[in-house]
Design a protein around this motif. Structure first.
Motif, mmCIF file in Angstrom:
data_model
loop_
_atom_site.group_PDB
_atom_site.id
_atom_site.type_symbol
_atom_site.label_atom_id
_atom_site.label_comp_id
_atom_site.label_asym_id
_atom_site.label_seq_id
_atom_site.Cartn_x
_atom_site.Cartn_y
_atom_site.Cartn_z
ATOM 1 N N MET A 1 0.842 -1.197 0.000
ATOM 2 C CA MET A 1 0.000 0.000 0.000
ATOM 3 C C MET A 1 0.874 1.243 0.000
ATOM 4 S SD MET A 1 -2.971 -1.174 2.709
ATOM 5 C CE MET A 1 -4.004 0.238 2.331
ATOM 6 N N THR A 2 0.341 2.326 -0.536
ATOM 7 C CA THR A 2 1.108 3.566 -0.624
ATOM 8 C C THR A 2 1.350 4.147 0.768
ATOM 9 O OG1 THR A 2 0.087 4.041 -2.749
ATOM 10 C CG2 THR A 2 1.179 5.863 -1.619
ATOM 11 N N PRO A 3 2.621 4.412 1.131
ATOM 12 C CA PRO A 3 2.905 5.003 2.451
ATOM 13 C C PRO A 3 2.459 6.452 2.497
ATOM 14 C CG PRO A 3 4.911 4.859 1.162
ATOM 15 C CD PRO A 3 3.847 4.150 0.364
ATOM 16 N N PRO A 4 2.355 7.037 3.688
ATOM 17 C CA PRO A 4 1.894 8.431 3.810
ATOM 18 C C PRO A 4 2.946 9.402 3.287
ATOM 19 C CG PRO A 4 2.645 7.628 5.919
ATOM 20 C CD PRO A 4 2.665 6.444 5.002
ATOM 21 N N VAL A 385 17.797 -2.735 4.765
ATOM 22 C CA VAL A 385 18.238 -3.955 4.078
ATOM 23 C C VAL A 385 17.515 -4.094 2.737
ATOM 24 C CG1 VAL A 385 18.331 -6.478 4.235
ATOM 25 C CG2 VAL A 385 18.746 -5.081 6.269
ATOM 26 N N VAL A 386 16.229 -3.799 2.752
ATOM 27 C CA VAL A 386 15.434 -3.831 1.518
ATOM 28 C C VAL A 386 14.807 -2.452 1.335
ATOM 29 C CG1 VAL A 386 13.537 -4.926 0.285
ATOM 30 C CG2 VAL A 386 14.931 -6.273 1.885
ATOM 31 N N PRO A 387 15.446 -1.580 0.530
ATOM 32 C CA PRO A 387 14.885 -0.237 0.329
ATOM 33 C C PRO A 387 13.511 -0.305 -0.325
ATOM 34 C CG PRO A 387 17.154 -0.387 -0.483
ATOM 35 C CD PRO A 387 16.680 -1.786 -0.224
ATOM 36 N N ASP A 388 12.504 0.127 0.399
ATOM 37 C CA ASP A 388 11.139 0.124 -0.118
ATOM 38 C C ASP A 388 10.297 0.990 0.806
ATOM 39 O OD1 ASP A 388 8.873 -0.378 -1.564
ATOM 40 O OD2 ASP A 388 8.498 -2.344 -0.670
ATOM 41 N N ALA A 389 9.783 2.091 0.307
ATOM 42 C CA ALA A 389 9.044 3.028 1.145
ATOM 43 C C ALA A 389 7.912 2.313 1.876
ATOM 44 C CB ALA A 389 8.491 4.168 0.305
ATOM 45 N N VAL A 390 7.826 2.581 3.175
ATOM 46 C CA VAL A 390 6.855 1.880 4.007
ATOM 47 C C VAL A 390 6.340 2.823 5.084
ATOM 48 C CG1 VAL A 390 8.661 1.039 5.560
ATOM 49 C CG2 VAL A 390 6.501 -0.196 5.434
ATOM 50 N N GLY A 391 5.116 2.585 5.537
ATOM 51 C CA GLY A 391 4.544 3.352 6.639
ATOM 52 C C GLY A 391 4.611 2.561 7.924
ATOM 53 N N VAL A 392 5.144 3.166 8.989
ATOM 54 C CA VAL A 392 5.292 2.473 10.265
ATOM 55 C C VAL A 392 4.806 3.373 11.400
ATOM 56 C CG1 VAL A 392 7.345 1.304 9.360
ATOM 57 C CG2 VAL A 392 7.622 3.292 10.852
ATOM 58 N N VAL A 410 4.289 6.904 9.951
ATOM 59 C CA VAL A 410 5.474 7.625 9.482
ATOM 60 C C VAL A 410 6.046 6.935 8.254
ATOM 61 C CG1 VAL A 410 7.831 8.322 10.073
ATOM 62 C CG2 VAL A 410 6.022 8.423 11.805
ATOM 63 N N ARG A 411 6.431 7.725 7.279
ATOM 64 C CA ARG A 411 7.031 7.182 6.058
ATOM 65 C C ARG A 411 8.527 6.952 6.262
ATOM 66 N NH1 ARG A 411 5.508 8.084 0.469
ATOM 67 N NH2 ARG A 411 7.212 7.569 -0.947
ATOM 68 N N LEU A 412 8.990 5.728 5.975
ATOM 69 C CA LEU A 412 10.416 5.407 6.029
ATOM 70 C C LEU A 412 10.856 4.831 4.688
ATOM 71 C CD1 LEU A 412 10.852 3.664 9.519
ATOM 72 C CD2 LEU A 412 11.262 6.065 8.932
ATOM 73 N N ALA A 413 12.180 4.863 4.469
ATOM 74 C CA ALA A 413 12.734 4.312 3.225
ATOM 75 C C ALA A 413 12.742 2.794 3.247
ATOM 76 C CB ALA A 413 14.142 4.843 3.009
#
Length: 470
Positions: A1-4, A385-392, A410-413
């Protein structure tokens, strides 16, 4: 899903350089543990220089009083004392801290509500007392030594157009204050008038100044000779490096609260907003994170604003023409971007609702004041380790549901790993200390001063820091 959307932090160049020096970051964590609060006295000095530049340009007499309550740091207090400014303290412990830092009595002002014990302490120290109410004024007269005249400011509130305040003497009670000062002129010496507004709006401050100038004229009629106008603090900070990003996040948050699109809030938290009739109402419990105007610019606007009824003359010019000294009590403005908090990732888990939780070794109370949300994205100082934008969501170490450090996504790389350093930016302004707790017997994080010298960063326990006297 698209992160914020991202809400990146604004970083002072010196702080950014420190974070780029991963050896210095590791040294701080290794030597002082995690979590740890880092303060940068050199950034404090730069902020002070910016305010002084504005005041010098306004060609009016002035006094800057560092509002100690913004941070308990001995390094900040010592830096302020060495710079020759004054200090505003609001408790007996703050008064002792100011004295230890090297402030003489004539550069200490006691503010806030004060009981009899605090009044006795202030009288014994021989400092200026910013009086909050008529009881304080009358009690001061009763407690003071007849052989010593106590310098006082009257804090005024109840200005037309301003929100009600529980602090200060209402404008309508000024006459009673004048009567007390006249009756006890052998013990109390009126230095002038003070106010503190819970806003940075120039128009409200100008109105308050105009009302205080009227009080100055009334004081003259009582044979009192005020020479000071104290406009308090409340100058803003610059938190975000992207105000548009903040606005985009706020839009996404509100849309999620309405069920339009992906929710970025935890549980039923509405962050102070009120959802009704298919719309989001009210304002959030966020700081003014989208502000891009520096404290120096806000102050310059105020000093240059025309005062009503004074022929279009600027506020600073009117004060100078009336031989009034301008006092101000900046706290956040002096520590803006001068402090960060370092922590480490303990583990990452997936919650039952599918959310990714990044658990840290600190609590929410360590990095935010009261019920405020942390709306600037924490910075993970590691390559994923795996660059992929994610919301946490960042979670704290207390066994309490409320201990979510970020109750918004929060959006992280990428997903961080245990041991990765995490930075909370711009925490020096109240965030480090105002709500700090020892729940579950967790210790309060160490506070460390960071100094940049000869191309390297030196670390020093906050209590041991000694500023260079200029």
């Amino acid at each position: 899903m698209t992160p914020p959307p991202a809400v990146p932090a604004a970083l002072h160049p010196l702080v950014a350089a420190f974070l780029d020096d991963r050896a210095a970051v590791r040294a701080a964590l290794h030597r002082f543990g995690s979590p740890v609060h880092l303060v940068f006295p050199q950034v404090f000095t730069a902020n002070l220089a910016a305010l002084r530049g504005v005041l010098e340009g306004a060609a009016t007499r002035y006094r800057i009083c560092y509002a100690h309550k913004v941070n308990r740091s001995a390094a900040f207090a010592g830096t302020a004392a060495a710079a020759g400014i004054a200090v505003d303290v609001a408790s007996a412990r703050e008064l002792l801290s100011a004295q230890t830092a090297g402030f003489p009595a004539d550069r200490i002002e006691v503010t806030g509500p004060k009981g009899a014990a605090m009044l006795r302490t202030a009288l014994a120290a021989g400092v200026t007392i910013n009086v909050d109410n008529l009881w304080e004024l009358e009690t001061l007269a009763a407690l003071s030594d007849p052989k010593t005249t106590v310098p006082v400011l009257l804090r005024i509130s109840g200005f037309p157009g301003s929100s009600p305040s529980r602090f200060g003497i209402d404008l309508g009670d000024a006459g009673a204050a004048f009567d007390l000062l006249t009756r006890h002129r052998d013990r109390l010496r009126l230095l002038g008038f003070a106010f503190h507004l819970d806003t940075a709006a120039t128009v409200e401050r100008v109105q308050a100044v105009a009302e205080c100038l009227d009080l100055v004229e009334r004081a003259y009629g009582h044979d009192l000779m005020p020479t000071v106008l104290d406009i308090g603090g409340g100058l803003r900070q610059v938190f975000t490096a992207d105000a548009a990003g903040y606005d985009a996040y706020d839009h996404a948050l509100r849309a999620g609260l309405l069920g339009h699109g992906r929710a970025v809030h935890w549980g039923s938290n509405t962050f102070g907003y009120h959802v009704a009739d298919g719309a989001v109402h009210g304002g959030p419990v966020f700081h003014k994170y989208a502000n891009t105007e520096s404290a120096a610019d806000i102050l310059a606007d105020l000093l240059g604003a025309p005062l009503p009824g004074h022929g279009g003359r600027a506020l600073s010019r009117v004060l100078a023409d009336n031989l009034l000294e301008l006092w101000l009590e900046p706290g956040k403005a002096l520590v803006d971007q001068a402090g960060i908090t370092l922590a480490q990732v303990e583990f990452v888990k997936r919650a039952g609702n599918g959310a990714t939780l990044v658990h840290l070794d600190l609590s929410r109370d360590t990095v935010t004041a009261a019920d405020q949300e942390v709306l600037i994205d924490p910075i993970v100082l590691a390559e994923p380790v795996v660059p992929d934008a994610v919301g946490v969501y960042f979670a704290g170490h207390l066994c309490l549901e409320r201990d979510l450090i970020t109750q918004r996504q929060v959006r992280l790389a990428g997903v961080p790993a245990p041991g990765d350093p995490v930075v909370f930016a711009n925490t020096a302004g109240y965030h480090m200390d105002l709500s700090a707790a020892r729940a579950s017997m967790h210790p309060v994080p160490a506070k460390v001063a960071v100094l940049h010298r000869d191309g390297e960063f030196d670390l020093c326990p906050d209590a041991d820091y000694r500023p260079e006297v200029r």
